[in-house]
Design an enzyme around this catalytic site. Sequence first.
Site, PDB file in Angstrom:
ATOM      1  N   THR A  12      45.036  94.133   1.529  1.00 66.31           N
ATOM      2  CA  THR A  12      46.196  93.465   2.146  1.00 66.31           C
ATOM      3  C   THR A  12      46.207  93.647   3.653  1.00 66.31           C
ATOM      4  OG1 THR A  12      47.544  95.407   1.675  1.00 66.31           O
ATOM      5  CG2 THR A  12      47.682  93.602   0.100  1.00 66.31           C
ATOM      6  N   GLY A 131      53.499 102.385  10.044  1.00 67.11           N
ATOM      7  CA  GLY A 131      53.171 100.966   9.863  1.00 67.11           C
ATOM      8  C   GLY A 131      53.175 100.226  11.184  1.00 67.11           C
ATOM      9  N   LYS A 202      51.006 112.306   7.761  1.00 66.52           N
ATOM     10  CA  LYS A 202      51.501 111.648   8.977  1.00 66.52           C
ATOM     11  C   LYS A 202      52.078 112.646   9.977  1.00 66.52           C
ATOM     12  CE  LYS A 202      52.276 107.268   6.579  1.00 66.52           C
ATOM     13  NZ  LYS A 202      53.215 106.536   5.703  1.00 66.52           N
TER      14      LYS A 202
END
Lengths: 432, 432
Positions: A12, A131, A202
């Site tokens: 994706t 993101g 993260k």
Amino acid sequence: MAFKIGLLGLGTVGTGTAEIILNPAGRHSLLKEIAIHRVGVRSLDKPRGIQLPPQAMTTDLEAIVTDPEIDIVVELLGGLEPARSLILKAISAGKHVVTANKAAIARYGDEIYSAANAAGVYVLLEAAVGGGIPVIKPLKQSLGANRIASIIGIVNGTTNYILTQMTTAGADFDEVLAEAQKLGYAEADPTADVDGLDAADKIAILASLGFGGRVKRENVYCEGIRQVSAVDINYADKLGFVIKLLAIAKGSGGYESDTLQLRVHPTLIPKTHPLASINGVFNAILVEGDPLGQVMFFGPGAGAGPTASAVVSDIMNIVGILKSSGKTQFLDPLLTCTHQHYCTITPIEELETRFYARFLCRDIPGVIGHLGTCFGNHQVSLESVVQIGFQGELAEIVVVTHDVREGNFRQALQEIGCLEAIKTIPSILRVL
Amino acid sequence: MAFKIGLLGLGTVGTGTAEIILNPAGRHSLLKEIAIHRVGVRSLDKPRGIQLPPQAMTTDLEAIVTDPEIDIVVELLGGLEPARSLILKAISAGKHVVTANKAAIARYGDEIYSAANAAGVYVLLEAAVGGGIPVIKPLKQSLGANRIASIIGIVNGTTNYILTQMTTAGADFDEVLAEAQKLGYAEADPTADVDGLDAADKIAILASLGFGGRVKRENVYCEGIRQVSAVDINYADKLGFVIKLLAIAKGSGGYESDTLQLRVHPTLIPKTHPLASINGVFNAILVEGDPLGQVMFFGPGAGAGPTASAVVSDIMNIVGILKSSGKTQFLDPLLTCTHQHYCTITPIEELETRFYARFLCRDIPGVIGHLGTCFGNHQVSLESVVQIGFQGELAEIVVVTHDVREGNFRQALQEIGCLEAIKTIPSILRVL
């Protein structure tokens, strides 16, 4: 002359990345100078949502990372291997690298950046955290003038979606997880998200950038959200809090801090806190520093489009540098990762924080005294003790502490767990 | 060898900037390679809060911008002149420039960037918008992959403080302004802030970066907050809105949009909107693009420390580039401003937006019909008409429209203003 990209992976995010590069109209004009030269995929037969010349496609990923025509390798395979090896091979072939791979960078960042610095290439990773939210570049390039005090983030969209749904619908974890899986917000195997591992990757990356030291991924303390119940969310609400999965890095003195707290856990945060209103699949990262104060970056923390936006911004960054200075002789110290020392991580027992704990008790009249005594014996000072409801014949008591040393709090709990009056201690959560 | 800074101005931001550079411990290690070489001030006798070598200080600002030792000129004088001339002289002497001067850049950006591009130097301006919030660099470097749809910001702390106080205390504008002046949140002459001029400078800059075209500052439509009353804030609240001074840029198709809306005005925004909860002196900028969706940057929009953080980040950026590529042969297209064409700005009459209007009316039974007819005659479709209170014998009616062409709405209002039943139209506000 166009700058040539080798794309590893056409899932994706890979597809989203290709779509942006193939459709530059209305975007920054620099995109017109970027061309997708080769795309490495697992299967050539799989139907794809985008038009790429068939001769660009290959299953030979190694051929891409060594292709002399390619300027920038974009790694969107995810996972540890072969991603790590391909990144290292691309670096040794003199390619700049763009990656969205938080897991590989959090674990092999030291190896990868040492190799990149030796080869004089950039490894950019904006898409690895938050993101589409620009947060890696701002941390590197815009906040370095500050002594960073803390970086606190909601950096996992799946868990934030689940907690938000649990809060608004009053539903329990398992129920909401099943629904999130149906909607595609959670994976079939949700471990990496709900157990906090993704958030830990993260915060390891953000901490390393903000505090100027290398971080060993296994030193990030990590609790997921499986044990968070609708009951606790409800009590937290009554006490003026919401429950969020926070990823927290706190230093002892800015860049090159002596010691660093590094932890991921569900946390009660006051409803007035800037992170309290970040709901659903959105992410936000709050950075506090001196003399800046607090800044927050908010946006979509996942999804093909947002993640591709971050990937392409990194590609454009490198192309901008290549256009201005050609083959770089030295790397821009703000864009690479030059620190060598490893941060010392404070053990979780040494943490000073507030706690929320819920107790199921018999013997209501006496129990508050017992609790108070046990906590007092271990220097745990209480902010509030509330008998908040009943479960059958058992009373539910909720305690919120002042800042205490976690080790002391745990010892007190062990003693309390042995009290005749205490049936169970269903929840223990930290409070921001 | 240290990189040498020439500082023009030693007011609050200049002092904050010097403090960071003089105290690099705990900040990014690149700061240790930056030295303040000369500081230009109006008076050498004025006592300063920081220790700078007396021989570094001078009142001869021209000598700084041409000093062959200096790499980067940092302009913190504010105002149009001599700031503009000194920036241009610094550029023609081959200096990179860092500035916090939104007024000069918004008006003379075309002249300044043409000169900078010709001379091959950077002019960075992170501090010009949003104080310490990284927003200029993210717009340039992190969001260019997107077709930007809109940039909407709360970019003036003074007016946001005033509106927040009016909302929480129910107080009127003049009262809160006087208090803000006492607290130092508003200037003795508050015109630039409360009339929206400062916000207009900032949105002109953001629009130019996000939409890839030059913007004439005088084309920014601008309304301030003087006419916002506690009454309207209260009615807005009942209808589910808060009132904020928004700076808005909306394009017709991303980068190099054919037409651009560019406007600053008090606006009703739904309480659920991300900008609705930005209170006090804080700023936030919401950027929407494809495929990114919405990202928001939040933080302190003014103040010595935050603004200095942005100034120093720009200095560090340039030093990072100088270290990696020496005297740049070409400029990084993401860091400079290369567009030549001017954006076409949509006239305000052509704007399609929702409106809120408050009417003081006699003849209550008939007036709603009259209003409806007049609006209908001009293709203004109404979302709600509420008789919301009384002022003496006059009824207060509040109207919220659907999206209408502003020109049509104004024509309808003119007709309505002539109706016997309408005493006055005290408020007309746009709705997001």
